[in-house]
Each structure stands twice: as C-alpha cells, then as structure tokens.
Design an enzyme around this catalytic site. Sequence first.
Site, mmCIF file in Angstrom:
data_model
loop_
_atom_site.group_PDB
_atom_site.id
_atom_site.type_symbol
_atom_site.label_atom_id
_atom_site.label_comp_id
_atom_site.label_asym_id
_atom_site.label_seq_id
_atom_site.Cartn_x
_atom_site.Cartn_y
_atom_site.Cartn_z
ATOM 1 N N SER A 47 12.399 49.442 -12.245
ATOM 2 C CA SER A 47 13.328 50.531 -11.932
ATOM 3 C C SER A 47 12.762 51.915 -12.211
ATOM 4 C CB SER A 47 14.638 50.352 -12.716
ATOM 5 O OG SER A 47 14.404 50.405 -14.105
ATOM 6 N N SER A 48 11.582 52.004 -12.832
ATOM 7 C CA SER A 48 11.006 53.310 -13.138
ATOM 8 C C SER A 48 9.528 53.154 -13.455
ATOM 9 C CB SER A 48 11.729 53.962 -14.330
ATOM 10 O OG SER A 48 11.524 53.200 -15.513
ATOM 11 N N SER A 192 -0.742 45.412 -19.299
ATOM 12 C CA SER A 192 -0.913 45.690 -20.723
ATOM 13 C C SER A 192 -1.125 47.191 -20.891
ATOM 14 C CB SER A 192 -2.084 44.879 -21.292
ATOM 15 O OG SER A 192 -2.276 45.125 -22.660
ATOM 16 N N TYR A 206 3.964 47.875 -30.487
ATOM 17 C CA TYR A 206 3.561 48.037 -29.093
ATOM 18 C C TYR A 206 2.102 47.608 -28.937
ATOM 19 C CZ TYR A 206 2.663 50.304 -24.591
ATOM 20 O OH TYR A 206 2.317 50.550 -23.282
ATOM 21 N N LYS A 210 0.669 44.223 -26.990
ATOM 22 C CA LYS A 210 -0.250 44.419 -25.877
ATOM 23 C C LYS A 210 -1.572 43.684 -26.127
ATOM 24 C CE LYS A 210 2.387 46.967 -23.276
ATOM 25 N NZ LYS A 210 2.889 46.478 -21.972
#
Length: 348
Positions: A47-48, A192, A206, A210
Amino acid sequence: MTMMMAAFLVLAILLLLLFLLCFPRQFKPHLHIPSLHGKHVLITGGSSGIGLALAHHCLLQGSYVTLIARNADRLSQAAQSLVHGNLSTSASGVNGHSAQYSKDRILLKAADVSDAAAMSNAIAESFSWRPIDVLVCNAGTSVNGLFDDMKISDLETVTRINLLGCVYTIYAALPLMKARSKRHPSSIVIVSSLSGLLFVYGANMYSATKHALKGLAEVLRFELLSDNIKVSLVCPGFTETPLLDLADKHVIEGNKIFFYDRDYAEAAKVVAAKTMEGVKQGKFLITTSAAGLMVRILARGFTPAESLSDALLEIFLLVPLRVATHVWFPFAKRLIKKQQKQGLNFKE
C-alpha cells in the site's frame, strides 16, 4: 619473476574488467523470467513505499498484481493512485502513454502478514484469481530505540511482521507455486535491507530480523534448486519511504557513522526498477546503490557473484574495502561514544 607474474595477472584482470564494463552486451545474462507481461506478481506491504512502487513498475510491464496490506482503506487509496495514474513515483507510462491501469489487473487483499491463517486465506484467494509467478515479501516495520529501552510488545511486533510475516507468506504460497513451476519459471523475492548485511544503530530488532531474512533466503535458494523457483534477496539502502519517518534520534544521529543523510535517500521507484530487473535475471543478492555494492562485497559470505564482471569487480575492491573498515571502525566508535556522552542515548 614472481613479481612480474603478479603484475601481469593484475594487469590482465584490469583489462578484462575494463572490457566487460565497456562491452556488457557481449555477456548478456540468461533471463529466468524474460518478461513480466501477463505474469501475476503478489506483493505484501503493497500500500505504500517500495511495495507500491513495485506494483507500479510491474503494471507498467503488463503484469497482474495482488496487493496485500493490513489497512483496507490504505489499500484502496493505493489502488486508486494506480488506476487513475496519479502515483507520485511516476507521471508517465510506456511509450508516452498515461500510467493508468484497469481495475481488473489489480487484486486487493486486506490481511496481516503476522497472522498465519489470514495469510493462508489471502494467498489461496489470490492464487485462485491467477497463479502466482512472482511472490514479493516486502511488508516490514521498525520500532526504534536502544535495546533495553524497548518494550517486549515492540520486540514481538517487529519480529512477527518482518520475519514471521515473510515466513507465513512463503509457507502459504510455496506448495501452490511448486505445483506449476516446472513449466512456469517463478521467483520468491525477499525484501531485506542493507541493515540485513550490516546494522542500523538504534533499530536493533529491525536489523536482527533483516539478518534473519538473509539466512532464510540462503536456505530456500538451495531447497528450491530442482523446482525452477529462484530466490532473490533484495537489500536497498536508506529509501525514501514512510519507514524513514519512523527514524528517531538514535537512528538519525547514530547512523551518521554510515554518513546517513535523508536528502540522499534512494527513490522507491529506482529501487523497484532495479529489483525487478534483478528478479528477471534470477539474481540472488540484489543491491540498488553504490553503498550497496560495497556492503555486498563485505557481507557475501559463501554467496558467489553472479557474473564474471561482478566477480572481477568484487575481487578488485575486496582488499581496499577490508582495509577501509579498519579506518572506519575507530571513527564509528568515537562518534557513537561522543553522542552517548552528550546524552543522546537517554530517555527524554
């Protein structure tokens, strides 16, 4: 004599590298997926940001696209931006035509990637619409701060969305993709980050998730060798997406050790174009910037370069880059310690 042979070898490598860079068309890579036209590309986190830019790029190439995201309203707005051609990442289409797409080429599914049952249903419904040729696991989030300041709920949220969200998506789609991939080359794309090859100060979970995606991609790459399904690990650098808006003082100040400047963040449309070009070639490790090239060389591990020209370039740069890390490391430590003394790492 030995010195002369070494000098000759270095000269030969440099000449070959120069030739490969000047005449790349002589070494065109085999295309795993020659064209995206008519292919069905499913994108989570669509969506973005990078996900929406990927959708736009694939639609330009003639693909059918499924967008999956948690928020149904944002999904609808994203689809409208595509259908009416007012997406900010591009103003025009192919051959000068307006970048507008008919609604029948876009399927929207509101689902939370961290919910295994919801993803199973969404994937099955998407596959029944059209068989999935390219599965893009792009959904991700970050909660920033120092590790001991994080809430347990935040640690769990980032892990579930970034790691398990990718796992659940692939787990649901893989049996369906394998059933047809022998005759229809397919790809799984795991988005990633360069923080999956090094780290992002102040975004601990985060970075950790990743890094985990790199391990997942490496394992799947070998598990799917006989199934005509390629796995691509995409590692863009700082990209101009809503995720950058989540950056707090730790990320902004701490990542000055990587010369972070938002003004030089990559555009999502550039990342999308380089990603899909690499996917068509069946590349495993895809980076999208000059910084990505340097990090890729230092963090490859057992993953070989995927072309002779890449291999020669990386061999040529490896030693200088390794030497540079010994200069960079003391600089990074001094900068972080200075910031800590200034109180940047304490709660307000």
